[in-house]
Write an enzyme that holds these catalytic residues in place. Structure first.
Site, PDB file in Angstrom:
ATOM      1  CE1 TYR A 155      38.539  43.687  36.574  1.00 47.36           C
ATOM      2  CE2 TYR A 155      36.612  42.629  37.542  1.00 47.36           C
ATOM      3  CZ  TYR A 155      37.902  43.097  37.657  1.00 47.36           C
ATOM      4  OH  TYR A 155      38.563  42.970  38.852  1.00 47.36           O
ATOM      5  CE  LYS A 162      39.301  40.928  41.678  1.00 46.22           C
ATOM      6  NZ  LYS A 162      40.339  40.673  42.691  1.00 46.22           N
TER       7      LYS A 162
HETATM    8  N1  LIG Z   1      43.113  48.577  40.943  1.00 43.60           N
HETATM    9  C1  LIG Z   1      41.797  48.462  40.985  1.00 43.60           C
HETATM   10  O1  LIG Z   1      41.037  49.239  40.377  1.00 43.60           O
HETATM   11  C2  LIG Z   1      41.184  47.366  41.822  1.00 43.60           C
HETATM   12  C3  LIG Z   1      39.839  47.478  42.196  1.00 43.60           C
HETATM   13  C4  LIG Z   1      39.256  46.459  42.953  1.00 43.60           C
HETATM   14  C5  LIG Z   1      40.032  45.359  43.321  1.00 43.60           C
HETATM   15  N2  LIG Z   1      41.339  45.288  42.943  1.00 43.60           N
HETATM   16  C6  LIG Z   1      42.119  44.108  43.360  1.00 43.60           C
HETATM   17  O2  LIG Z   1      43.145  44.498  44.261  1.00 43.60           O
HETATM   18  C7  LIG Z   1      44.141  43.480  44.256  1.00 43.60           C
HETATM   19  C8  LIG Z   1      45.512  44.149  44.166  1.00 43.60           C
HETATM   20  O3  LIG Z   1      45.659  44.729  42.882  1.00 43.60           O
HETATM   21  P1  LIG Z   1      46.234  46.184  42.618  1.00 43.60           P
HETATM   22  O4  LIG Z   1      45.198  46.912  41.840  1.00 43.60           O
HETATM   23  O5  LIG Z   1      46.791  46.778  43.857  1.00 43.60           O
HETATM   24  O6  LIG Z   1      47.392  45.893  41.547  1.00 43.60           O
HETATM   25  P2  LIG Z   1      48.918  45.409  41.681  1.00 43.60           P
HETATM   26  O7  LIG Z   1      49.339  45.093  40.283  1.00 43.60           O
HETATM   27  O8  LIG Z   1      49.706  46.388  42.434  1.00 43.60           O
HETATM   28  O9  LIG Z   1      48.813  44.043  42.529  1.00 43.60           O
HETATM   29  C9  LIG Z   1      48.508  42.789  41.966  1.00 43.60           C
HETATM   30  C10 LIG Z   1      49.441  41.811  42.668  1.00 43.60           C
HETATM   31  O10 LIG Z   1      49.128  40.455  42.348  1.00 43.60           O
HETATM   32  C11 LIG Z   1      50.367  39.766  42.464  1.00 43.60           C
HETATM   33  N3  LIG Z   1      50.311  38.441  41.846  1.00 43.60           N
HETATM   34  C12 LIG Z   1      49.917  38.114  40.591  1.00 43.60           C
HETATM   35  N4  LIG Z   1      50.069  36.783  40.397  1.00 43.60           N
HETATM   36  C13 LIG Z   1      50.555  36.270  41.565  1.00 43.60           C
HETATM   37  C14 LIG Z   1      50.924  34.963  42.007  1.00 43.60           C
HETATM   38  N5  LIG Z   1      50.843  33.898  41.200  1.00 43.60           N
HETATM   39  N6  LIG Z   1      51.385  34.809  43.286  1.00 43.60           N
HETATM   40  C15 LIG Z   1      51.482  35.859  44.109  1.00 43.60           C
HETATM   41  N7  LIG Z   1      51.171  37.133  43.751  1.00 43.60           N
HETATM   42  C16 LIG Z   1      50.714  37.325  42.491  1.00 43.60           C
HETATM   43  C17 LIG Z   1      51.340  40.690  41.763  1.00 43.60           C
HETATM   44  O11 LIG Z   1      52.691  40.376  42.114  1.00 43.60           O
HETATM   45  C18 LIG Z   1      50.901  42.042  42.300  1.00 43.60           C
HETATM   46  O12 LIG Z   1      51.642  42.366  43.471  1.00 43.60           O
HETATM   47  C19 LIG Z   1      43.794  42.548  43.097  1.00 43.60           C
HETATM   48  O13 LIG Z   1      43.096  41.427  43.605  1.00 43.60           O
HETATM   49  C20 LIG Z   1      42.865  43.399  42.251  1.00 43.60           C
HETATM   50  O14 LIG Z   1      41.991  42.630  41.446  1.00 43.60           O
HETATM   51  C21 LIG Z   1      41.931  46.265  42.210  1.00 43.60           C
END
Ligand SMILES: NC(=O)c1ccc[n+]([C@@H]2O[C@H](COP(=O)([O-])OP(=O)(O)OC[C@H]3O[C@@H](n4cnc5c(N)ncnc54)[C@H](O)[C@@H]3O)[C@@H](O)[C@H]2O)c1
Length: 263
Positions: A155, A162
């Site tokens: 990570y 984060k």
């Molecule tokens: N998937 C997991 O296991 C997990 C766990 C904990 C937290 N998260 C967090 O959840 C959030 C959403 O991620 P996800 O897993 O649904 O994946 P996802 O890929 O569906 O979403 C990530 C989003 O970030 C957007 N993004 C990236 N750069 C950008 C920018 N410059 N301006 C605007 N938007 C931008 C992308 O367009 C995308 O829609 C993230 O912050 C991720 O770190 C994910």
């Protein structure tokens, strides 16, 4: 319904696996009026994913690092709604060389990109939307966290970002409380989204969760996370701010796999 009449902006919808997509779905099911944002080459995908919501939502363009986009989103929402009740920050990005076990060799620019897009961007969104929350007389901001009190495999600099995001959440809570704006983070367990699949070795998280989380954790189901986000957006968490709520099957509370051998 939990979100009856609430006007909610949801960033970070890419596919219908996105945590943000499930949040939009649950929010609509709970009575919210939702607008989405999409970004760059992903705009088309966001628009297509929006069509699969119970009520297809309008999609505004928002590169969170582009001040003109932020201004345009705020003024579009101003014209449409006059105010805003809630917003979801589901934005993260780290360059390839900031992930995957390359921690010691990551250049500063890549670590900075991870920080700016994944942590500082929560401040950008909060400040951009503040006049709309002020017009509403209150508001709720929710971001997506991944627990980072300990170092993880692969990570790397996203973990550092984060940690910064958690801190940003607390400082925003400090500074926005006077406007009756609550600011919280939901710390989710691993979910198989596009962002997750772009982290080499992410599958390791799923197996560790399967061993240790006291509740069964389904990495293909973001709904429990979406539901908690909707609670935090609602009037049912009126005195909660600066908080990090874990929705991870209880993984964070357990130090090692194992437990009673009989019931
Ligand atoms: N998937 C997991 O296991 C997990 C766990 C904990 C937290 N998260 C967090 O959840 C959030 C959403 O991620 P996800 O897993 O649904 O994946 P996802 O890929 O569906 O979403 C990530 C989003 O970030 C957007 N993004 C990236 N750069 C950008 C920018 N410059 N301006 C605007 N938007 C931008 C992308 O367009 C995308 O829609 C993230 O912050 C991720 O770190 C994910």
């Amino acid at each position: 319904m939990l979100l009856d009449g609430k006007r909610v902006l949801i960033t970070g919808v890419l596919t219908d696996d996105s945590i943000a997509w499930h949040t939009a779905r649950v929010a609509q099911e709970q009575g919210a009026d939702v607008v989405l944002t999409g970004f760059g080459r992903g705009m088309r995908l966001t628009e297509r994913s929006s069509q699969r919501l119970p009520n297809p939502a309008d999609v505004l363009e928002l590169d969170i690092n582009d001040p003109d986009d932020m201004l345009a989103v705020a003024s579009e929402l101003e014209a449409r709604w006059g105010g805003l009740d809630g917003a979801v920050h589901a934005i993260a990005f780290a360059p390839e060389d900031a992930l995957g076990g390359n921690f010691l060799n990551t250049p500063a620019e890549s670590a900075q990109t991870a920080f700016t897009t994944s942590a500082f961007s929560f401040k950008t969104l909060a400040v951009g939307l503040l006049p709309l929350f002020q017009a509403a007389g209150q508001g709720s901001l929710v971001t997506l966290d991944f627990d980072n009190r300990q170092a993880w495999p692969v990570y790397d600099w996203m973990g550092v970002a984060k940690a910064a995001l958690e801190s940003v959440t607390r400082y925003l809570a400090r500074d926005l409380g006077r406007y009756r704006v609550r600011v919280n983070a939901v710390s989710a367990g691993p979910l198989t989204t596009v962002a997750a699949r772009s982290i080499p070795g992410f599958a390791a998280f799923e197996s560790v969760w399967a061993d240790r989380a006291p509740l069964v954790w389904d990495a293909s189901n973001p709904e429990p996370v979406a539901k908690m986000i909707c609670v935090l957006l609602s009037d049912w968490a009126p005195a909660t701010t600066g908080e990090i709520v874990h929705v991870d099957g209880g993984f964070h509370a357990i130090a090692a796999a194992g437990g009673p051998t009989q019931t």
